[in-house]
Write a protein that holds these residues in place. Sequence first.
Motif, PDB file in Angstrom:
ATOM      1  N   THR A 137      -7.830  -5.816  -3.561  1.00  0.00           N
ATOM      2  CA  THR A 137      -9.073  -5.066  -3.777  1.00  0.00           C
ATOM      3  C   THR A 137      -9.420  -4.975  -5.254  1.00  0.00           C
ATOM      4  OG1 THR A 137      -8.506  -3.711  -1.852  1.00  0.00           O
ATOM      5  CG2 THR A 137     -10.269  -2.916  -3.259  1.00  0.00           C
ATOM      6  N   GLY A 138      -8.414  -4.708  -6.097  1.00  0.00           N
ATOM      7  CA  GLY A 138      -8.662  -4.616  -7.529  1.00  0.00           C
ATOM      8  C   GLY A 138      -9.212  -5.914  -8.087  1.00  0.00           C
ATOM      9  N   GLY A 139      -8.576  -7.032  -7.731  1.00  0.00           N
ATOM     10  CA  GLY A 139      -9.037  -8.335  -8.200  1.00  0.00           C
ATOM     11  C   GLY A 139     -10.402  -8.701  -7.648  1.00  0.00           C
ATOM     12  N   PHE A 164      -4.767 -10.073 -13.806  1.00  0.00           N
ATOM     13  CA  PHE A 164      -5.176  -9.074 -14.809  1.00  0.00           C
ATOM     14  C   PHE A 164      -4.908  -7.661 -14.294  1.00  0.00           C
ATOM     15  CE2 PHE A 164      -8.540  -6.283 -16.560  1.00  0.00           C
ATOM     16  CZ  PHE A 164      -8.163  -6.319 -17.897  1.00  0.00           C
ATOM     17  N   PHE A 165      -5.238  -7.421 -13.019  1.00  0.00           N
ATOM     18  CA  PHE A 165      -4.976  -6.121 -12.400  1.00  0.00           C
ATOM     19  C   PHE A 165      -3.476  -5.813 -12.424  1.00  0.00           C
ATOM     20  CE2 PHE A 165      -4.070  -3.410  -8.734  1.00  0.00           C
ATOM     21  CZ  PHE A 165      -5.022  -2.413  -8.869  1.00  0.00           C
ATOM     22  N   ALA A 166      -2.666  -6.816 -12.129  1.00  0.00           N
ATOM     23  CA  ALA A 166      -1.209  -6.639 -12.116  1.00  0.00           C
ATOM     24  C   ALA A 166      -0.671  -6.301 -13.507  1.00  0.00           C
ATOM     25  CB  ALA A 166      -0.534  -7.905 -11.587  1.00  0.00           C
ATOM     26  N   ILE A 167      -1.236  -6.914 -14.548  1.00  0.00           N
ATOM     27  CA  ILE A 167      -0.797  -6.623 -15.922  1.00  0.00           C
ATOM     28  C   ILE A 167      -1.041  -5.150 -16.257  1.00  0.00           C
ATOM     29  CG2 ILE A 167      -1.288  -7.070 -18.362  1.00  0.00           C
ATOM     30  CD1 ILE A 167      -1.861 -10.003 -17.548  1.00  0.00           C
ATOM     31  N   VAL A 318      -8.538   1.920  -7.603  1.00  0.00           N
ATOM     32  CA  VAL A 318      -7.305   1.337  -7.085  1.00  0.00           C
ATOM     33  C   VAL A 318      -6.236   1.201  -8.171  1.00  0.00           C
ATOM     34  CG1 VAL A 318      -8.369   0.177  -5.116  1.00  0.00           C
ATOM     35  CG2 VAL A 318      -8.234  -1.025  -7.292  1.00  0.00           C
ATOM     36  N   LEU A 319      -6.646   1.223  -9.434  1.00  0.00           N
ATOM     37  CA  LEU A 319      -5.652   1.284 -10.518  1.00  0.00           C
ATOM     38  C   LEU A 319      -4.780   2.525 -10.362  1.00  0.00           C
ATOM     39  CD1 LEU A 319      -7.424   0.278 -13.874  1.00  0.00           C
ATOM     40  CD2 LEU A 319      -5.476  -0.864 -12.800  1.00  0.00           C
ATOM     41  N   GLY A 320      -5.429   3.670 -10.102  1.00  0.00           N
ATOM     42  CA  GLY A 320      -4.685   4.909  -9.929  1.00  0.00           C
ATOM     43  C   GLY A 320      -4.046   5.033  -8.566  1.00  0.00           C
ATOM     44  N   SER A 321      -4.762   4.618  -7.536  1.00  0.00           N
ATOM     45  CA  SER A 321      -4.254   4.756  -6.172  1.00  0.00           C
ATOM     46  C   SER A 321      -3.008   3.904  -5.943  1.00  0.00           C
ATOM     47  CB  SER A 321      -5.348   4.357  -5.172  1.00  0.00           C
ATOM     48  OG  SER A 321      -5.009   4.769  -3.874  1.00  0.00           O
ATOM     49  N   TYR A 322      -2.960   2.744  -6.567  1.00  0.00           N
ATOM     50  CA  TYR A 322      -1.774   1.893  -6.488  1.00  0.00           C
ATOM     51  C   TYR A 322      -0.545   2.674  -6.933  1.00  0.00           C
ATOM     52  CZ  TYR A 322       1.332  -2.130  -7.388  1.00  0.00           C
ATOM     53  OH  TYR A 322       2.393  -3.008  -7.392  1.00  0.00           O
TER      54      TYR A 322
END
Length: 444
Positions: A137-139, A164-167, A318-322
């Motif tokens: 979802t982030g990507g 990038f999201f994973a980094i 989703v950065l925070g929800s992850y």
Amino acid sequence: MDSLQENSANTSNANTKTQQQMDLEKWLPVTASREAKWWYSAFHNVTAVVGAGVLGLPFAMSQIGWIGGMTALTVSWLITLYSFWQLVELHESVPGKRFDRYTELGQHAFGEKLGYWVVMPQQMMVQVATDILYMVTGGKSLKKSCDLLSSWFDGVRMTYFIVFFAILQLILSQSPNFNSLKIVSLTAAVMSVCYSMIAFVASMIRGIHHHEHVSYGFRSHKEAGIAFDIFNALGTFAFAFAAHSVSLEIQATIPSPSKKPMRRGVIVAYAIVAICYYSVSISGFWAFGNVVEDDVLISLEKPRWLIIVANFMVFLHVLGSYQVFAMPVFDLIEAHLVQKRNFTPGVPLRLFARSAYVVITAFIGICIPFFGGLLGFFGGLAFSSTSYFLPCIVWLVLRRPKIWSFHWIACWVSIFVGVLITILAPIGGMRLIIVSAKSYKMFS
């Protein structure tokens, strides 16, 4: 004399182990801090519940129809609110003891070994599956936002956006505990409400101006396809109520007595959930009918600037929800490495364990980036148990309500609905993943 010395040694070892356990509890992310206020639990729960699943609800409506969709959404909201209340009540049900983790409550209900292995695999499947989906979802959301912003991004693969999201997750994952994430979680909660309202308003605008040729029939034209779509829709609705797997861990951050503040936080969160879910579900399906995408923001193109902002809000959410869903996984991994593998608690362990987890979820997300199918498959396979019926089974075991009493009937209805979703939803989700995979190239 020897016997006295032996007893003294055993007592000393027991005290040492107890002290070691207490020191470990003070370091592990779930129990390190108990300074949370009731509103912390509210936005943690909003972040956990109002996730990317809300954007898939119009798609689920298109698979199951108006009546089926509204019924499934309402029943899911009521059942999961009830089971959430059960978990809040059971958190401090034994005087002087707190069940700070879902596994600890399972051990209390079913025995130490059986309870752990009944709960742990299901909870971890929910946490890991959610984080994999949030990688996708982030990507996906960032790519959509960039594509609308400039045509230069059209040729950039979605794989790079997931990387990038994973980094960013590698950096955020070094937050020591839940309360250290409060600003991140609050931002995520605000973003989730904002993009839900944007999806609602944009869908209404789209529906008002382009409503002549909208069809509300089933997406599939064959009976088998309709059945599979209905199965997948049930899983999507289950995925939308996933916060139960992290509820006890959120309550663990609140000082005793924790029931009243946690209950207040859950009520606020579920009121927000109702507003977001019904508005997005109804408006998205009404505007696009049975051609709505599995992420309603992908269907929306205008107003262009608003959709760019909404997709970026999803990315921030989703950065925070992850991280909210990852914390119990970090807690489990780090506890195992310290207790079973004799690792020393500290920054090197945290850096290694958490980075490895982020990399693994990113790789899986890159390999199978099928949003709609993943929602249904994981929603049925694990989410329905931890949110719909596992709390009810624990309640029946520990509280033993009278036969035909309200709680007895409510528990068994919830169990029946949850088991039905667990059986049917993965079938529909897997079928959608297989269909989507036919036109997908790895790392594209």
